[in-house]
Design an enzyme around this catalytic site. Sequence first.
Site, PDB file in Angstrom:
ATOM      1  N   LYS A   1       0.851  -1.185   0.000  1.00  0.00           N
ATOM      2  CA  LYS A   1       0.000   0.000   0.000  1.00  0.00           C
ATOM      3  C   LYS A   1       0.885   1.233   0.000  1.00  0.00           C
ATOM      4  CE  LYS A   1      -1.914   2.650   3.108  1.00  0.00           C
ATOM      5  NZ  LYS A   1      -1.932   3.959   2.407  1.00  0.00           N
TER       6      LYS A   1
ATOM      7  N   GLY B   1       2.404   3.400  13.718  1.00  0.00           N
ATOM      8  CA  GLY B   1       3.152   2.182  14.013  1.00  0.00           C
ATOM      9  C   GLY B   1       2.538   1.397  15.155  1.00  0.00           C
TER      10      GLY B   1
ATOM     11  N   GLU C   1       9.760   1.177  10.849  1.00  0.00           N
ATOM     12  CA  GLU C   1      10.750   2.262  10.766  1.00  0.00           C
ATOM     13  C   GLU C   1       9.960   3.540  10.966  1.00  0.00           C
ATOM     14  OE1 GLU C   1      12.395   5.327   9.774  1.00  0.00           O
ATOM     15  OE2 GLU C   1      12.628   4.650   7.698  1.00  0.00           O
TER      16      GLU C   1
ATOM     17  N   CYS D   1      12.842  10.971   8.061  1.00  0.00           N
ATOM     18  CA  CYS D   1      12.756  10.393   9.400  1.00  0.00           C
ATOM     19  C   CYS D   1      14.041  10.572  10.178  1.00  0.00           C
ATOM     20  CB  CYS D   1      12.395   8.913   9.302  1.00  0.00           C
ATOM     21  SG  CYS D   1      13.491   7.984   8.213  1.00  0.00           S
TER      22      CYS D   1
ATOM     23  N   GLU E   1       9.003  15.575  16.632  1.00  0.00           N
ATOM     24  CA  GLU E   1       9.425  15.522  15.230  1.00  0.00           C
ATOM     25  C   GLU E   1       8.620  16.546  14.425  1.00  0.00           C
ATOM     26  OE1 GLU E   1      10.554  12.061  12.080  1.00  0.00           O
ATOM     27  OE2 GLU E   1       8.604  11.889  13.045  1.00  0.00           O
TER      28      GLU E   1
END
Length: 528
Positions: free
Chosen positions: A204, A262, A280, A334, A431
């Site tokens: 996906k 996640g 990740e 990331c 982040e």
Amino acid sequence: IMHKLHKLLEQQLVGGGKWLRFDHSLAECKPSHCQLFINNEFVDAVSGKTFATFNPATSKEIVKVAEGDKADVDLAVIAAKKAFHRNSDWRKLSPLQRTTLMNKLCGLMERDKDFLASLECQDNGKPYAEALFDVTYSMLTIQYYAGWTDKFFGDTIPAGGFTSMTRKEPIGVVGQIIPWNYPLLMLAWKWGPALAVGCTIIMKPAEQTPLTALHMAALAKEAGFPAGVINVVNGFGPTAGAAISEHPDIAKVAFTGSVDIGRIVMQAAARTNLKRVSLELGGKSPVVVFDDADSKGIYIIYYFHILTTILSSSVDFAVETTHEALFSNHGQSCCAGSRTYVHEKIYDQFVAKAAAKAKARKVGNPFEANVQQGPQIDDEMLTKVLGYIESGQKEGAKLQAGGKRIGNVGFFVEPTVFSDVKDDMKIAQEEIFGPVQSIFKFSNLEEMIDRANNVLYGLAAGIITNDINKAMKFANSVDAGSVWINCYDAVLPSTPFGGYKHSGIGRELGKDGLDNYLETKTITMKLL
């Protein structure tokens, strides 16, 4: 691979700027495929639904693509299970035949590299030159794993009156959910090891950037991959993504994206068939600059890009390295070096030069020559980045450059630099995923190690110093899956990549990347 990348850049950047001379008609090229790819055929979604994908530089619709959901994932799993059956054409291939198919796919990518780069540039907004490089790096990653098809081994084990051995086997049908920041590269990172060991795939792509994945599916069919080996289901996380994470016949799911999603993927895997999960996730990576760095002929390496620069001082080298560590890919990485720690002896000089460099960074249409920064991916991310900039100002960080949206068409943000940032500020802990550099001051190494580790993440870290003792003490002490010394983002197909703490589970790339897709079987025989 390093030599090949270096020569490529030498030819395209130094050798007359050939990289930037592209056919401008590529900016207008339209995708060839907009449906789902299941069992080697492009098909409409069962529901008949579609959704639009937009060019973030213009905010205009590129095309509508099929919107898959659970019903389409179910069909893809049926096809992938059939392709993984022990007597299927795919399972009967020898390792070297898989190598041949993977290398043939790379040859087709080379043929279509300009088209793939154009799709990536339109869909993601990254500068065309960077998109073209991403295509090359994706080919190198798949080529790297094409060499692994016959190199994962079991062992023979001393067992007295028994003969025992282990063998490595593909885990089966795998789900792969990739992000929008490096769409083609993340596809290559996941397809490469899965195909090398013989798994079958349901992928996906991110709903913001499905176009290169669909073209890659077409190339896989053209290369000769059997039906059902590769399937691509466009769609949204709560529907198509959830169906992959929860499906009882998918043996493993690989996800790259945010920490919050996640967690959802892990919960879904645990709730159903306890499928294997590799994640990740995010990062808040420190780059530590000491006052003793040397600048002579050092490679500045940042996410998949290599530039050779001779700089006039150690501060210039550190400014250049940390600038690209953060601003590469518009800060949408990331492992962006989003916390820049600078020794107090050179802090003021560093801040002034970092701000000047940010102000000089060219932002604009990603198809224009010499543009270094395109737009953020969408309005949601634009709003999020501007919100963090506002937070930094309110909490007392000093705005040295940027800080505002550019224009009202597309999702462009000025390259932004903050100084006097404190470790407890929101911009220091969370982040941002945008072009915002936060610069901190430090005094000594011991203090620095503690501060570097004082976040929830542990994806990467960097240090710039001429003192090997400092460098190695930092590298051994920092909580990070990758540590770069006098460089940053030196990520190669052969080097494992992944994080500590909230930055994820498992490793991609290198030999370690194969482990995500392998089961170990023990076979023991009694000697009669």
